[in-house]
Each structure stands twice: as C-alpha cells, then as structure tokens.
Design a protein around this motif. Structure first.
Motif, PDB file in Angstrom:
ATOM      1  N   TYR A   1     115.274 -37.358  32.359  1.00 26.44           N
ATOM      2  CA  TYR A   1     114.252 -36.484  32.942  1.00 26.44           C
ATOM      3  C   TYR A   1     114.858 -35.771  34.126  1.00 26.44           C
ATOM      4  N   ARG A   2     114.831 -34.455  34.086  1.00 24.99           N
ATOM      5  CA  ARG A   2     115.385 -33.699  35.212  1.00 24.99           C
ATOM      6  C   ARG A   2     114.260 -33.365  36.183  1.00 24.99           C
ATOM      7  N   LEU A   3     114.409 -33.743  37.433  1.00 24.18           N
ATOM      8  CA  LEU A   3     113.394 -33.455  38.454  1.00 24.18           C
ATOM      9  C   LEU A   3     113.972 -32.423  39.416  1.00 24.18           C
ATOM     10  N   ASN A   4     113.469 -31.191  39.298  1.00 19.33           N
ATOM     11  CA  ASN A   4     113.971 -30.124  40.180  1.00 19.33           C
ATOM     12  C   ASN A   4     113.209 -30.077  41.488  1.00 19.33           C
ATOM     13  N   LYS A   5     111.916 -30.424  41.428  1.00 18.41           N
ATOM     14  CA  LYS A   5     111.058 -30.281  42.605  1.00 18.41           C
ATOM     15  C   LYS A   5     109.975 -31.341  42.572  1.00 18.41           C
ATOM     16  N   GLU A   6     109.181 -31.365  43.641  1.00 13.89           N
ATOM     17  CA  GLU A   6     108.195 -32.431  43.780  1.00 13.89           C
ATOM     18  C   GLU A   6     107.187 -32.472  42.627  1.00 13.89           C
ATOM     19  N   ALA A  51     107.788 -49.296  37.665  1.00 13.20           N
ATOM     20  CA  ALA A  51     106.992 -48.116  38.058  1.00 13.20           C
ATOM     21  C   ALA A  51     106.831 -48.054  39.576  1.00 13.20           C
ATOM     22  N   ALA A  52     106.736 -49.225  40.214  1.00 11.38           N
ATOM     23  CA  ALA A  52     106.536 -49.263  41.668  1.00 11.38           C
ATOM     24  C   ALA A  52     107.721 -48.630  42.408  1.00 11.38           C
ATOM     25  N   ASP A  53     108.901 -48.684  41.797  1.00 10.80           N
ATOM     26  CA  ASP A  53     110.100 -48.137  42.454  1.00 10.80           C
ATOM     27  C   ASP A  53     110.159 -46.609  42.433  1.00 10.80           C
ATOM     28  N   LEU A  54     109.337 -45.985  41.571  1.00 14.76           N
ATOM     29  CA  LEU A  54     109.441 -44.525  41.415  1.00 14.76           C
ATOM     30  C   LEU A  54     109.217 -43.787  42.725  1.00 14.76           C
ATOM     31  N   ALA A  55     108.389 -44.382  43.601  1.00  8.92           N
ATOM     32  CA  ALA A  55     108.077 -43.743  44.884  1.00  8.92           C
ATOM     33  C   ALA A  55     109.356 -43.420  45.667  1.00  8.92           C
ATOM     34  N   ALA A  56     110.401 -44.246  45.450  1.00  8.79           N
ATOM     35  CA  ALA A  56     111.657 -44.052  46.186  1.00  8.79           C
ATOM     36  C   ALA A  56     112.317 -42.710  45.874  1.00  8.79           C
ATOM     37  N   LEU A  57     111.909 -42.116  44.756  1.00  6.04           N
ATOM     38  CA  LEU A  57     112.522 -40.846  44.354  1.00  6.04           C
ATOM     39  C   LEU A  57     112.279 -39.743  45.374  1.00  6.04           C
ATOM     40  N   LYS A  58     111.118 -39.826  46.035  1.00  8.82           N
ATOM     41  CA  LYS A  58     110.737 -38.784  46.978  1.00  8.82           C
ATOM     42  C   LYS A  58     111.746 -38.713  48.132  1.00  8.82           C
ATOM     43  N   GLU A  59     112.099 -39.885  48.613  1.00  6.53           N
ATOM     44  CA  GLU A  59     113.068 -39.933  49.698  1.00  6.53           C
ATOM     45  C   GLU A  59     114.486 -39.615  49.195  1.00  6.53           C
ATOM     46  N   PHE A  60     114.754 -40.041  47.958  1.00  6.45           N
ATOM     47  CA  PHE A  60     116.071 -39.794  47.355  1.00  6.45           C
ATOM     48  C   PHE A  60     116.343 -38.291  47.285  1.00  6.45           C
ATOM     49  N   GLY A  61     115.297 -37.530  46.889  1.00  8.60           N
ATOM     50  CA  GLY A  61     115.403 -36.073  46.931  1.00  8.60           C
ATOM     51  C   GLY A  61     115.662 -35.412  45.588  1.00  8.60           C
ATOM     52  N   PHE A  62     115.455 -34.116  45.554  1.00  6.68           N
ATOM     53  CA  PHE A  62     115.600 -33.305  44.330  1.00  6.68           C
ATOM     54  C   PHE A  62     116.623 -32.208  44.601  1.00  6.68           C
ATOM     55  N   PRO A  63     117.263 -31.650  43.586  1.00  4.99           N
ATOM     56  CA  PRO A  63     117.139 -32.027  42.183  1.00  4.99           C
ATOM     57  C   PRO A  63     117.895 -33.324  41.872  1.00  4.99           C
ATOM     58  N   CYS A  64     117.320 -34.066  40.937  1.00  9.48           N
ATOM     59  CA  CYS A  64     117.993 -35.277  40.468  1.00  9.48           C
ATOM     60  C   CYS A  64     117.689 -35.480  38.986  1.00  9.48           C
ATOM     61  N   ILE A  65     118.413 -36.397  38.391  1.00  8.66           N
ATOM     62  CA  ILE A  65     118.180 -36.718  36.973  1.00  8.66           C
ATOM     63  C   ILE A  65     117.851 -38.199  36.888  1.00  8.66           C
ATOM     64  N   VAL A  66     116.767 -38.503  36.195  1.00  8.09           N
ATOM     65  CA  VAL A  66     116.380 -39.894  35.981  1.00  8.09           C
ATOM     66  C   VAL A  66     116.753 -40.245  34.540  1.00  8.09           C
ATOM     67  N   LYS A  67     117.479 -41.349  34.397  1.00 11.75           N
ATOM     68  CA  LYS A  67     117.949 -41.724  33.045  1.00 11.75           C
ATOM     69  C   LYS A  67     117.573 -43.170  32.741  1.00 11.75           C
ATOM     70  N   THR A  68     117.255 -43.461  31.491  1.00  9.53           N
ATOM     71  CA  THR A  68     117.057 -44.868  31.126  1.00  9.53           C
ATOM     72  C   THR A  68     118.416 -45.557  31.270  1.00  9.53           C
TER      73      THR A  68
END
Ligand code: ADP
Ligand code: MG
Length: 374
Positions: free
Chosen positions: A157-162, A129-146
């Motif tokens: 999980y598709r993340l289109n925006k913040e 869970a602590a690593d999720l913060a890195a997504l912000k810098e990684f940027g959108f849109p992105c897809i998070v997959k197990t």
C-alpha cells in the motif's frame, strides 16, 4: 564442502519457472533432479527426473524427498520453518534455513540489513492494527508491505499523504499483520546484483542490471545497468559483503535503488536465482542457474563475465504471448518459455533475451518499440 558426482540427485523445492531453469542447468551438468511442488502439472516437474507433489508442510513426504536427494535447494522461499527442519534433518540444504528465514520475512530482512550496517530505507514494523497510528509520525510518502508472502508488488500500500493513511486505517481489520512500513525512495533507477558463493575464497558476482517494473511486475532488465563503473563496483561489493555475512552457499539476488543523490539502498534479497538475472542465460557462458547448481554441488565457479549486452523482456499474460509468432522469428532473440498451460493476466509465461554487442544496448526510443505494452 562435498563435491557431488555425476548422476547425483539435486532436490529443488518449488515447481515454478526458476525450478525449471535450475533443473535444466543441473541436467546439463549431468545431475538428476527431483522437484518438490504442491501443484501438478508444474513448469519444473515437467523437465525433472522425479517430482513429488504434496503440501510443503507434509512431514512424511518431505522426509522421503530429502532421503532421495544428495543436496537440496530452493526456487521458492515460503516453506515453513518446520518443513525446513524436516529437510535439514535428512539432507544437506543450501542455502541454509537461517538465510531463507531472513528472506521470508521483510521485518527480519530489514533488521538483518540494519544490523549489518548496510544501506536500507528507514523502516518500522507494524505488528497489529493498534500500531498503524505510528505511521503518522513515521511520515509520508511511505510504502506499507505485508511482512510475509508478498511478491510482484502484491500486499503493498503506497501512502502519499494523510488521506491515504486514513483510508488504510478504515480497513485496518482486514490487513494481514505483521506489516512493515518503509520510506518511499525517490529513485533514479532500480538495479540488482546476482552474487553466488561457496565460501570466502570462492564467489562470483554478475554485472548489475537495471530493472523496470510495471504494476509491480518486472518487465525488463538491461544488462549492464547504465551506471558508472564505480557505482557498479559499489553495488557488487554490497552484494558480496551481504553474501559473506550471511555465509551464503548458492546464489542470491540483491535488489537495490539508485537514488537521486547517487546512493545505493538495498530493497530486498532473494536467496535463489532471480528474474532479474535471466539475462545471464544468454549473455554469459555460465548463467545464474548453472552457477547456483555448481555452488551447491561443490563444483568450481567459473567466470561470471558478460560476453554480450542484453535486454531481458518478461513475457506476461495473454498480451505478450500473442507476440509469440514474431518473437520466434527474431534474430539474436533467445526465447525461453515456461510451458505453463494456463495463460492468465499478470502471469509470467516466459522471457526473451535480446542480445547486442558489448556497448551496444539500444536507446530509450528503440526500447519502447520492442514490446508495445511496456
Ligand atoms: P516484491 O517482493 O513484490 O518484489 P518489493 O519490495 O521489491 O516487493 O517491491 C516491489 C516494487 O515496488 C519495487 O521493485 C519498487 O519498484 C517498488 N518499491 C518497493 N519499495 C519501495 C520503496 N521503499 N520506495 C520506492 N519504491 C518501492
Ligand atoms: Mg522485489
């Protein structure tokens, strides 16, 4: 490699429809098939000479199964590393466990593709869970997959925006880690290539197909994919290069995106027959299942030439099965049913390959009329 004699036993791990069609291809070549599955009854178990039912972790059962087989292969990738070792200690296993382990885990899959300098979407691994913060810098849109055990778009999980990112953060504790995040690819189309290999001299590659999904599930494949001969060749070359680098014995599906810049990006690999290769069953003399069995049995690999064009439709859940009386009457419609007793929404019950003369694939309008719920 050893050539199996007629009547030898081929073991298949997994009892689903891929195992069923693989078992039938093996039977056609004169082999006996032994299935290992954790479910009874199973689509594959019902067409095989022998079927062991038990947990994929049961060392004793796996050992007994392996001793009965002359070669073992898979239709199901998620057997544990310990289970794989048990099989390899007692029998020849193709493809090798090292390849299976790569495909079981999206992180090692992406890492391998990156190391081999094959094209992949930018990605990062999220271990907790602590690593999720890195997504912000990684940027959108992105897809998070197990990283493990996802299929048919599950665990994504598709993340289109913040705000989507905030929503994911709010359920951070409920996610199953590790996860992988990858940049969303704005693709023109999805394609895949089936490559089958015995060694560096003996390999075959089928024509790329275009694959269309709905709700994360493959609905149709068009063979050939409507792409230039040049791009088709590029896609095939990528698959061959990957098979060679992995030292693959058997068949592998390589899913790719064709993006708007005309580039190919590898999405995922599956070292087994693949749903998007089902069109080969009726549009090629030797299909993906037979090629796979031939590869692992040490038999020659004949031409992978396509003699017809084909549209493969998956028959999913009760909606598509209600069309069965019509599908049964179709000319040039090759029907394949998996014998699953229970019809559930989203469950793959069978497929139909609709054949067309070469160069005669139907246009979009006709395609949309085939199945009402495409
Ligand atoms: P599965 O194991 O469930 O097949 P995939 O990684 O193939 O997982 O994802 C399922 C589908 O989701 C893909 O076929 C594609 O349509 C879509 N998808 C996955 N990753 C991306 C991506 N990075 N960009 C755009 N679409 C994607
Ligand atoms: Mg996929």
């Amino acid at each position: 490699m050893k050539t199996l004699k007629t009547g030898s036993t081929i073991g298949i791990v997994g009892g689903g429809q891929l195992g069923r069609m693989g078992a039938m291809a093996a039977a056609k070549l004169g082999f006996r098939v032994h299935i290992f599955t954790d479910t009874m009854p199973s689509p594959a178990g019902e067409v095989a000479a022998a079927c062991t039912v038990g947990s994929y972790d049961d060392a004793t059962l796996l050992e007994a199964f392996a001793r009965d087989c002359d070669v073992i292969t898979f239709e199901f990738e998620n057997i544990s590393a310990a289970g794989l070792r048990k099989l390899e200690e007692n029998c020849v296993v193709y493809p090798a466990s090292s390849i299976l382990e790569i495909s079981q885990d999206r992180i090692s899959e992406k890492r391998t593709l990156t190391e081999l300098e094959l094209p992949v979407a930018p990605w990062i691994a999220l271990h907790s869970a602590a690593d999720l913060a890195a997504l912000k810098e990684f940027g959108f849109p992105c897809i998070v997959k197990t990283a493990r055990l996802g299929y048919d778009g599950k665990g994504q999980y598709r993340l289109n925006k913040e705000s989507d990112f905030e929503a994911l953060l709010s359920k951070a504790d409920t996610l199953s880690y590790p996860l992988v995040a990858e940049k969303f690819v704005d693709f023109q189309r999805e394609i895949s290539v089936m490559v089958v290999r015995q060694n560096s001299e003996n390999y075959r590659v089928f024509d790329p197909s275009e694959n269309r999904h709905k709700d994360g599930i493959l609905r149709i494949s068009l063979a050939p994919a409507p792409i230039s001969p040049d791009l088709a060749q590029q896609a095939q070359n990528l698959a061959i290069k990957l098979a060679e680098k992995l030292n693959l014995v058997g068949i592998m599906g390589v899913e790719m995106f064709h993006d708007h810049k005309g580039q190919l990006i590898i999405n995922e690999i599956a070292p087994r027959p693949h749903n998007s290769g089902h069109w080969t069953m009726d549009a090629c003399a030797v299909d993906q299942f037979e090629m796979h069995i031939r590869a692992v049995a040490g038999l020659p690999l004949p031409s992978s030439r396509r003699h017809s064009d084909a549209v493969m439709h998956n028959l999913i859940g009760p909606e598509d099965m209600s069309l069965l009386p019509f599908l049964l009457k179709e000319d040039d419609g090759c029907l394949h049913l998996y014998g699953k007793k229970e019809v559930k929404p989203g469950r793959k019950m069978g497929h139909i390959n609709r054949l067309f003369p070469k160069g005669g694939l139907p246009g979009e309008l006709v395609l949309s009329e085939f199945l009402p719920n495409l």
